[in-house]
Design a protein around this motif. Structure first.
Motif, mmCIF file in Angstrom:
data_model
loop_
_atom_site.group_PDB
_atom_site.id
_atom_site.type_symbol
_atom_site.label_atom_id
_atom_site.label_comp_id
_atom_site.label_asym_id
_atom_site.label_seq_id
_atom_site.Cartn_x
_atom_site.Cartn_y
_atom_site.Cartn_z
ATOM 1 N N PRO A 178 0.825 -1.216 0.000
ATOM 2 C CA PRO A 178 0.000 0.000 0.000
ATOM 3 C C PRO A 178 0.860 1.267 0.000
ATOM 4 O O PRO A 178 1.887 1.338 0.692
ATOM 5 C CB PRO A 178 -0.793 -0.124 1.307
ATOM 6 N N GLY A 179 0.461 2.236 -0.802
ATOM 7 C CA GLY A 179 1.179 3.503 -0.861
ATOM 8 C C GLY A 179 2.460 3.480 -1.659
ATOM 9 O O GLY A 179 3.224 4.449 -1.642
ATOM 10 N N SER A 180 2.701 2.410 -2.383
ATOM 11 C CA SER A 180 3.971 2.286 -3.106
ATOM 12 C C SER A 180 4.114 3.318 -4.216
ATOM 13 O O SER A 180 5.241 3.638 -4.624
ATOM 14 C CB SER A 180 4.122 0.875 -3.675
ATOM 15 N N ASP A 181 2.997 3.848 -4.708
ATOM 16 C CA ASP A 181 3.082 4.852 -5.762
ATOM 17 C C ASP A 181 3.736 6.143 -5.282
ATOM 18 O O ASP A 181 4.236 6.935 -6.084
ATOM 19 C CB ASP A 181 1.685 5.156 -6.322
ATOM 20 N N GLN A 182 3.762 6.366 -3.973
ATOM 21 C CA GLN A 182 4.369 7.564 -3.411
ATOM 22 C C GLN A 182 5.854 7.382 -3.088
ATOM 23 O O GLN A 182 6.545 8.355 -2.776
ATOM 24 C CB GLN A 182 3.631 7.964 -2.138
ATOM 25 N N PRO A 234 8.705 6.465 -4.927
ATOM 26 C CA PRO A 234 9.798 7.045 -5.731
ATOM 27 C C PRO A 234 10.093 8.507 -5.405
ATOM 28 O O PRO A 234 11.270 8.903 -5.292
ATOM 29 C CB PRO A 234 9.304 6.874 -7.169
ATOM 30 N N ALA A 235 9.060 9.317 -5.224
ATOM 31 C CA ALA A 235 9.273 10.721 -4.864
ATOM 32 C C ALA A 235 9.921 10.837 -3.491
ATOM 33 O O ALA A 235 10.808 11.686 -3.275
ATOM 34 C CB ALA A 235 7.953 11.476 -4.897
ATOM 35 N N ARG A 236 9.517 9.978 -2.575
ATOM 36 C CA ARG A 236 10.088 9.995 -1.225
ATOM 37 C C ARG A 236 11.555 9.585 -1.258
ATOM 38 O O ARG A 236 12.398 10.178 -0.577
ATOM 39 C CB ARG A 236 9.282 9.058 -0.322
ATOM 40 N N TRP A 237 11.877 8.551 -2.038
ATOM 41 C CA TRP A 237 13.274 8.127 -2.152
ATOM 42 C C TRP A 237 14.156 9.244 -2.709
ATOM 43 O O TRP A 237 15.244 9.504 -2.200
ATOM 44 C CB TRP A 237 13.379 6.910 -3.069
ATOM 45 N N ALA A 238 13.683 9.900 -3.764
ATOM 46 C CA ALA A 238 14.461 10.967 -4.394
ATOM 47 C C ALA A 238 14.679 12.127 -3.425
ATOM 48 O O ALA A 238 15.788 12.686 -3.340
ATOM 49 C CB ALA A 238 13.754 11.450 -5.657
ATOM 50 N N PHE A 243 10.469 -3.118 -0.699
ATOM 51 C CA PHE A 243 10.958 -1.739 -0.674
ATOM 52 C C PHE A 243 11.621 -1.369 0.647
ATOM 53 O O PHE A 243 12.546 -0.553 0.668
ATOM 54 C CB PHE A 243 9.807 -0.784 -0.981
ATOM 55 N N THR A 244 11.184 -1.954 1.747
ATOM 56 C CA THR A 244 11.795 -1.632 3.041
ATOM 57 C C THR A 244 13.028 -2.466 3.339
ATOM 58 O O THR A 244 13.802 -2.125 4.243
ATOM 59 C CB THR A 244 10.789 -1.819 4.187
ATOM 60 N N VAL A 245 13.247 -3.524 2.582
ATOM 61 C CA VAL A 245 14.323 -4.456 2.912
ATOM 62 C C VAL A 245 15.704 -3.815 2.804
ATOM 63 O O VAL A 245 16.654 -4.251 3.459
ATOM 64 C CB VAL A 245 14.217 -5.724 2.033
ATOM 65 N N VAL A 246 15.833 -2.739 2.004
ATOM 66 C CA VAL A 246 17.143 -2.085 1.858
ATOM 67 C C VAL A 246 17.363 -0.972 2.871
ATOM 68 O O VAL A 246 18.476 -0.441 2.970
ATOM 69 C CB VAL A 246 17.326 -1.494 0.439
#
Length: 269
Positions: free
Chosen positions: A15-19, A21-25, A248-251
């Motif tokens: 859930p919320g994965s669409d948000q 990439p912007a958060r990572w950047a 996505f959280t594993v790293v």
């Protein structure tokens, strides 16, 4: 009939994965702004995306860590992941983050060749042992450096003391049955060539496959597969299924100098 598209659909199950990439950047950019020693956009080839960043420790460097990003060979670049260098950097390691040409402009075999050049380029600038890490497609790419088709020159390969494939893809043949292969353009021959699990290991360089316990079952299977097969060739392998983490959280632990995944990467366990 198995739904192979769903088997690899990480975003659809978080859930919320669409948000993200912007958060990572944003997170990576904020980290870069705080760095004291940062060398961006070092060319390792003539291609537009053939660039790498070096993040330097505060004191003398203990060696080189190379982190290769994921995105199914089709998305992202080095700029979204700079903050993942902090765990290794805090322990005195120089960290290289390469970008690479994305599919469909490049085939996976081309990308594998690019990463070999990127690692060699970084190794020419940083002395000492080399530790490789990659996430998802990046896990595939760093594991390929250990295979018997000799992508790296001996003087570089012999410096690799450990490799960490995080949620890596090691048998690419199932991807032939997915919609993403319209972009990747693999055939069976290339999928087999690019599957580390179908290669002999080049030597005995240690390999850890690390995967989140809450990931899609296919990623857990791929991690187990790689560790299992190369154990049979007397490679020191280690499998970690990290409970509670998704793809996505594993790293995230790579940002933490004291985390289990950072300690595994740096040989502190």
């Amino acid at each position: 009939m198995r739904d192979w598209d769903d088997a690899y659909a990480n975003s659809a199950h978080v859930p919320g994965s669409d948000q993200l990439p912007a958060r990572w950047a944003e997170r990576a950019a904020a980290y870069r702004a705080r760095l004291k020693s940062f060398k961006p956009d070092i060319a390792y080839g003539s291609g537009e995306r053939q660039r790498l960043d070096l993040i330097l420790p505060d004191g003398d460097s203990k060696g080189l860590v190379v982190f290769v990003h994921g995105g199914y060979w089709m998305r992202f670049d080095k700029s979204s992941w700079t903050d993942l260098a902090e765990g290794a950097r805090s322990h005195g390691w120089t960290v290289a983050l390469p970008s690479y040409t994305l599919a469909p402009a490049a085939r996976i075999s081309d990308i594998t060749a690019e990463i070999a050049v990127a690692i060699a380029s970084a190794a020419a600038q940083v002395s000492g042992p080399i530790r490789l890490a990659g996430h998802s497609a990046g896990g595939h790419l760093v594991t390929r450096m250990l295979c018997d088709d000799g992508r790296l020159e001996p003087e570089v390969y012999d410096r690799i003391v450990a490799t960490l494939s995080i949620s890596g893809l090691h048998d690419l043949r199932p991807l032939l049955k997915t919609a993403m292969n319209q972009t990747l353009r693999m055939n069976m021959s290339e999928a087999a060539l690019e599957s580390a699990a179908l290669h002999l290991p080049r030597g005995k360089s240690p390999l850890t496959t690390w995967v989140g316990g809450s990931e899609r079952p296919e990623f857990i299977r791929q991690a187990e597969l790689m560790a299992n097969i190369w154990t049979g060739f007397d490679v020191p392998t280690h499998l970690v299924v990290d409970p509670g983490h998704n793809h996505f959280t594993v790293v995230d632990g790579l940002k933490d100098p004291s985390s289990a995944i950072t300690r595994r990467l740096l040989g502190l366990v």
